[in-house]
Design a protein around this motif. Structure first.
Motif, mmCIF file in Angstrom:
data_model
loop_
_atom_site.group_PDB
_atom_site.id
_atom_site.type_symbol
_atom_site.label_atom_id
_atom_site.label_comp_id
_atom_site.label_asym_id
_atom_site.label_seq_id
_atom_site.Cartn_x
_atom_site.Cartn_y
_atom_site.Cartn_z
ATOM 1 N N GLY A 41 40.248 31.735 43.481
ATOM 2 C CA GLY A 41 38.817 31.925 44.467
ATOM 3 C C GLY A 41 38.427 33.194 44.420
ATOM 4 O O GLY A 41 37.304 33.975 44.442
ATOM 5 N N ILE A 42 39.531 33.789 43.678
ATOM 6 C CA ILE A 42 39.191 35.959 43.135
ATOM 7 C C ILE A 42 39.361 36.202 42.174
ATOM 8 O O ILE A 42 39.623 34.922 41.472
ATOM 9 C CB ILE A 42 40.719 36.482 44.348
ATOM 10 C CG1 ILE A 42 42.183 36.331 43.981
ATOM 11 C CG2 ILE A 42 40.526 36.395 45.978
ATOM 12 C CD1 ILE A 42 42.695 37.037 44.069
ATOM 13 N N THR A 43 38.131 37.112 41.705
ATOM 14 C CA THR A 43 38.300 36.785 40.319
ATOM 15 C C THR A 43 38.095 38.284 39.702
ATOM 16 O O THR A 43 36.925 39.183 39.873
ATOM 17 C CB THR A 43 37.095 36.404 39.392
ATOM 18 O OG1 THR A 43 36.083 36.945 40.244
ATOM 19 C CG2 THR A 43 37.069 34.681 39.665
ATOM 20 N N PRO A 44 38.972 39.410 39.706
ATOM 21 C CA PRO A 44 39.501 40.546 40.159
ATOM 22 C C PRO A 44 38.787 41.363 38.323
ATOM 23 O O PRO A 44 39.683 40.252 37.800
ATOM 24 C CB PRO A 44 40.447 41.313 40.878
ATOM 25 C CG PRO A 44 41.553 40.392 40.593
ATOM 26 C CD PRO A 44 40.738 38.924 40.333
ATOM 27 N N ASN A 95 37.823 30.977 37.005
ATOM 28 C CA ASN A 95 38.778 29.626 37.710
ATOM 29 C C ASN A 95 37.708 28.263 37.721
ATOM 30 O O ASN A 95 36.769 28.933 38.714
ATOM 31 C CB ASN A 95 39.171 30.111 39.124
ATOM 32 C CG ASN A 95 38.774 29.982 39.858
ATOM 33 O OD1 ASN A 95 38.593 31.799 40.057
ATOM 34 N ND2 ASN A 95 37.834 29.171 40.811
ATOM 35 N N VAL A 96 37.799 27.277 36.814
ATOM 36 C CA VAL A 96 37.387 26.023 36.755
ATOM 37 C C VAL A 96 36.825 25.431 37.820
ATOM 38 O O VAL A 96 38.587 25.158 37.828
ATOM 39 C CB VAL A 96 37.546 25.688 34.904
ATOM 40 C CG1 VAL A 96 36.437 24.412 35.267
ATOM 41 C CG2 VAL A 96 37.063 26.752 34.069
ATOM 42 N N GLY A 97 36.353 25.172 39.139
ATOM 43 C CA GLY A 97 37.295 24.031 39.626
ATOM 44 C C GLY A 97 37.661 24.753 40.704
ATOM 45 O O GLY A 97 37.694 25.823 41.431
ATOM 46 N N SER A 98 38.673 24.320 41.254
ATOM 47 C CA SER A 98 39.117 24.555 42.475
ATOM 48 C C SER A 98 41.064 25.382 41.062
ATOM 49 O O SER A 98 42.391 25.780 42.546
ATOM 50 C CB SER A 98 40.016 24.386 43.453
ATOM 51 O OG SER A 98 40.349 22.557 42.557
ATOM 52 N N GLY A 99 40.508 25.466 40.254
ATOM 53 C CA GLY A 99 42.145 26.227 39.078
ATOM 54 C C GLY A 99 42.363 27.481 39.890
ATOM 55 O O GLY A 99 41.294 27.923 39.890
#
Length: 119
Positions: A14-17, A61-65
């Motif tokens: 859920g975070i992609t910094p 993050n693919v899906g909830s990975g």
């Protein structure tokens, strides 16, 4: 040698910094290590140890990975990155920098794996 691949994975989703990493051939001590404050560049006193910077374009993050990214010579990221270890040593040191404001929560593990080719 050369760093030919750099993989980063956050132990959360859920975070992609944006997370560049500064690499050194000795421990940086001249003000490059800054916690909870803006770290915009390598300090002059550490410039002699500085090898370069690895950039991961953006974590995904693919899906909830778990959020992850890979940098290679065929992607943006400043690879292959040549390096020389300090005399008599075989260590590299990295300073991971967050370019975006993120809240990871507590106890989040960040894993970084580097693949090298030695000369």
């Amino acid at each position: 040698g050369y760093i030919t691949k750099a993989n980063i994975m956050l132990g959360t989703s859920g975070i992609t910094p944006r997370l560049p990493m500064f690499l050194f051939n000795a421990i940086p001590v001249g003000g490059t290590l800054i916690d909870n404050a803006a770290n915009l560049h390598v300090q002059g006193t550490d410039s002699g140890k500085f090898i370069g910077q690895i950039d991961w374009v953006g974590l995904d993050n693919v899906g909830s990975g778990n959020a992850h990214a890979i940098a290679t010579p065929s992607t943006y990221g400043n690879l292959a990155l040549a390096f020389n270890c300090a005399s008599g040593a075989d260590d590299l040191f990295g300073v991971l920098v967050t370019r975006d404001t993120v809240t990871t929560g507590t106890n989040v593990t960040i894993s970084i794996d580097l693949t090298t080719e030695q000369l």
